[in-house]
Design an enzyme around this catalytic site. Structure first.
Site, PDB file in Angstrom:
ATOM      1  N   HIS A 258      -4.818 -12.573   8.738  1.00 26.80           N
ATOM      2  CA  HIS A 258      -4.726 -11.121   8.527  1.00 26.80           C
ATOM      3  C   HIS A 258      -5.829 -10.718   7.555  1.00 26.80           C
ATOM      4  CE1 HIS A 258      -2.770  -7.183   8.067  1.00 26.80           C
ATOM      5  NE2 HIS A 258      -3.189  -7.272   6.822  1.00 26.80           N
TER       6      HIS A 258
ATOM      7  N   ASP B 171       9.773  -1.979   8.729  1.00 30.90           N
ATOM      8  CA  ASP B 171       8.400  -1.654   8.320  1.00 30.90           C
ATOM      9  C   ASP B 171       7.940  -0.345   8.958  1.00 30.90           C
ATOM     10  OD1 ASP B 171       5.838  -2.277   6.994  1.00 30.90           O
ATOM     11  OD2 ASP B 171       5.109  -2.354   9.050  1.00 30.90           O
TER      12      ASP B 171
ATOM     13  N   ARG C 151       5.940   5.877   3.584  1.00 30.83           N
ATOM     14  CA  ARG C 151       4.909   5.673   2.553  1.00 30.83           C
ATOM     15  C   ARG C 151       3.711   6.595   2.799  1.00 30.83           C
ATOM     16  NH1 ARG C 151       3.539  -0.272   3.312  1.00 30.83           N
ATOM     17  NH2 ARG C 151       1.927   0.101   1.789  1.00 30.83           N
TER      18      ARG C 151
ATOM     19  N   SER D 252       5.087  -5.405   3.644  1.00 37.12           N
ATOM     20  CA  SER D 252       4.739  -4.866   4.959  1.00 37.12           C
ATOM     21  C   SER D 252       3.940  -5.903   5.774  1.00 37.12           C
ATOM     22  CB  SER D 252       3.927  -3.586   4.764  1.00 37.12           C
ATOM     23  OG  SER D 252       3.378  -3.146   5.966  1.00 37.12           O
TER      24      SER D 252
ATOM     25  N   LYS E 238       5.788  -8.952   8.820  1.00 33.35           N
ATOM     26  CA  LYS E 238       5.372  -8.984  10.224  1.00 33.35           C
ATOM     27  C   LYS E 238       4.838 -10.369  10.600  1.00 33.35           C
ATOM     28  CE  LYS E 238       3.225  -5.150   9.345  1.00 33.35           C
ATOM     29  NZ  LYS E 238       2.511  -3.888   9.200  1.00 33.35           N
TER      30      LYS E 238
HETATM   31  N1  URA Z   1      -1.343  -3.285   6.565  1.00 30.38           N
HETATM   32  C1  URA Z   1       0.007  -3.293   6.739  1.00 30.38           C
HETATM   33  O1  URA Z   1       0.502  -3.786   7.748  1.00 30.38           O
HETATM   34  N2  URA Z   1       0.761  -2.758   5.790  1.00 30.38           N
HETATM   35  C2  URA Z   1       0.275  -2.206   4.659  1.00 30.38           C
HETATM   36  O2  URA Z   1       1.018  -1.746   3.837  1.00 30.38           O
HETATM   37  C3  URA Z   1      -1.131  -2.205   4.481  1.00 30.38           C
HETATM   38  C4  URA Z   1      -1.923  -2.757   5.458  1.00 30.38           C
END
Ligand code: URA
Length: 447
Positions: free
Chosen positions: A84, A163, A170, A185, A189
Site C-alpha cells: 500500500h 471504513d 471523516r 482505515s 482493509k
Molecule cells: N487511504 C485509506 O484507505 N484511508 C485513509 O484514511 C487514508 C488513505
C-alpha cells in the site's frame, strides 16, 4: 456498557477507550444504531485526543471484523502479499510490482484505490486500458489468483463496511488527517485480505500527504504495529516524494511507462522502489533469504520478461481482449493504436542553460489534475489521456530552448497561468550543485 454519548465524552475528556468501548462503537456503526452526528462527534474527539498504539490496533481489528474477511486455499499459506502506498505523483509501482511478485510465486490480491487529492490512483490508471475491469467478486479474485497469481481490483461492497461509513464521515467533518484513523482505515482493509505479508510505502515530502519525515515516520510506526498486531508480517519503506516517480504523470501515460518498464526496464528511481518494496515482501514471506536476495529476484522477474507475461495474463483475466493484451505487451507496439491519446500535445522548453536539479511534482500533479487527469468531486469521470511526460532525466545538462516537458491535454487547454506554474516546476542549477538522492530514506522491518 457505556452509552454512545458517554463513549464520546470519555474520549473527549482524554481517557483511553477500552477494547469493549471500541467494539461497541464499531458495532453501533455497522448496525446503524448510531446517529451521524454522534459518529462525527466521536471522530472529532479521536482527532483531538488521539489514540495510543493499543487503541489504534483495537479499532483496526474491530473495523476489519465489521465485514467479510477473505479466505484462501490452504496451499497458498505463506504466499499472500500486498503493498500500500500513501499516495504519490507518477506512482506506477503497483503496475510493475504486482506481476513481478506473481512471477516470484506470490499470490497478490492487490486492492487499490482511486486518485485522492492531487495523487493518482492505480484503478484509474488501469481503467485507461480498454476492457480492464477493476470490479471483481471475491470468487473471481480467487480464480484469478489461482490462474495468474495477481490481480488489481477495487474494494468490494462486503469488505470493511465500517471504513466506508467512517471514511465518508471523516471527509465532511475535518477529521481525515488523523494518524490513528488513517492507520485503522488502511490496515483494516489489508487485514481483511488475510495476508501473510504487507509492505507500506509511506511517502514524505513536497508532493506527499505528509510533508515532514517525522510525521511520516510516526504514521509508518503505527501502520507497522497495527499490521503486525493483526498477524500480518508488516514492514514499511519511507520514501521521498518531491518530484515525479519515473517519467510520467497521468493515467494512460503511466500505463505506457509501466509497460515499457516491464519490457525494457525503467528509470532508476522507479526500479529502486519496485525492488526495495518487492525485496522486502519476498524476505518477509521467506521466498528470499534476505532483502538483497529479494531485490535480485524482483529485478530478474522484471528484466527477464516473466513479470510482463504475468501482466498480460492479468489483463486478460480482468476483461481485456486477448489480442489487445498481446499487442500491448509485444516488443514494438504503437501504444496509441490501442490506448487513447490526448488530442493535443504541448512541449515546454527550458528558459536558460543548466543541470536538471529537481522538478516540483506537486505543481505538475495539480496542473494535470485540473486539466482533467483527476476529479474535483467523488464519482466524476477522469480524462485518462491527460497528463505530462518529463523529456529529460535528473542530473542531465540542458541548454536554453531544450524541451523538458510534454503536456497532453484536451478540454480545457492549459491557461497562461498554468503554463507559467509548470515552467516554475523546473529547477535548474550548476554541475557542482547536482547530487543524486535516493528515493528510499529508510526501511522499517516488522516488529
Ligand atoms: N487511504 C485509506 O484507505 N484511508 C485513509 O484514511 C487514508 C488513505
Amino acid at each position: 456498557m457505556l452509552s454512545i454519548p458517554d463513549l464520546i465524552k470519555k474520549k473527549r475528556d482524554g481517557a483511553k477507550l477500552s477494547e469493549g468501548d471500541i467494539k461497541a462503537f464499531v458495532e453501533a456503526l455497522t448496525s446503524g444504531s448510531i446517529q451521524d452526528c454522534q459518529t462525527g462527534a466521536m471522530l472529532m474527539a479521536i482527532w483531538q485526543r488521539g489514540m495510543d498504539t493499543r487503541e489504534t490496533a483495537t479499532l483496526t481489528k474491530e473495523m476489519m471484523l465489521s465485514g467479510e474477511v477473505m479466505s484462501w486455499p490452504r496451499e497458498w499459506a505463506g504466499l499472500l502479499v500486498d503493498k500500500h502506498s500513501t499516495g504519490g505523483v507518477g506512482d506506477k509501482v503497483s503496475l510493475v510490482l504486482a506481476p513481478a511478485l506473481a512471477a516470484c510465486a506470490c499470490k497478490v490480491p492487490m486492492i487499490s484505490g482511486r486518485g485522492l487529492a492531487h495523487t493518482g490512483g492505480t484503478l484509474d490508471k488501469l481503467e485507461s486500458i480498454p476492457g480492464f475491469s477493476v470490479h471483481q467478486s471475491a470468487q473471481q479474485v480467487r480464480a484469478i489468483l489461482s490462474s495468474v497469481g495477481c490481480c488489481i481490483v477495487g474494494q468490494t461492497e462486503t469488505l470493511v463496511p465500517a471504513d466506508r461509513i467512517l471514511y465518508a464521515t471523516r471527509d465532511i467533518t475535518g477529521t481525515v488527517d488523523s494518524l490513528p484513523l488513517i492507520t485503522a482505515s488502511i490496515i483494516s482493509k489489508k487485514g481483511a485480505e488475510s495476508l501473510t505479508a504487507l509492505v507500506l510505502d509511506v511517502k514524505f515530502g513536497r508532493a506527499a500527504l505528509f510533508k515532514d519525515l517525522r510525521d511520516a515516520k510516526e504514521l509508518a510506526r503505527l501502520l507497522v504495529n497495527a499490521g503486525n498486531e493483526l498477524g500480518m508480517r508488516t514492514g514499511a519503506v519511507l520514501s521521498r516524494m518531491d518530484g515525479v516517480i519515473g517519467r510520467s504523470v497521468g493515467n494512460v501515460l503511466e500505463v505506457i511507462e509501466a509497460l515499457d518498464v516491464l519490457k525494457t526496464g525503467g528509470r532508476p528511481d522507479l526500479m529502486e522502489l519496485v525492488a526495495t518494496l518487492g525485496g522486502l515482501l519476498l524476505a518477509m514471506t521467506g521466498l528470499a533469504a534476505d532483502q538483497s536476495e529479494g531485490r535480485r529476484k524482483i529485478s530478474q522477474a522484471v528484466s527477464g520478461g516473466a513479470a510482463l507475461l504475468k501482466f498480460q495474463a492479468m489483463m486478460e483475466a480482468q476483461g481485456v481482449a486477448k489480442e489487445t493484451a498481446r499487442a500491448l505487451c509485444s516488443a514494438h507496439t504503437d501504444y496509441f493504436t490501442i490506448l487513447r491519446k490526448a488530442k493535443h500535445q504541448l512541449d515546454l522548453s527550458a528558459s536558460h542553460d543548466g543541470v536538471l536539479m529537481d522538478v516540483d511534482g506537486l505543481v505538475l500533479a495539480e496542473v494535470v489534475h485540473k486539466l482533467g487527469a483527476g476529479r474535483s468531486k467523488a464519482g466524476q469521470p477522469v480524462n485518462h489521456s491527460v497528463g505530462a511526460e518529463l523529456l529529460l532525466s535528473l542530473g542531465q545538462k540542458i541548454t536554453k530552448g531544450t524541451p523538458w516537458l510534454r503536456v497532453h491535454y484536451e478540454e480545457p487547454a492549459p491557461s497562461p497561468d498554468q503554463i507559467e506554474r509548470l515552467q516554475s516546476a523546473l529547477v535548474l542549477g550548476s554541475v557542482a550543485d547536482w547530487k543524486k538522492q535516493s528515493l528510499v530514506q529508510e526501511v522499517m522491518l516488522p516488529v
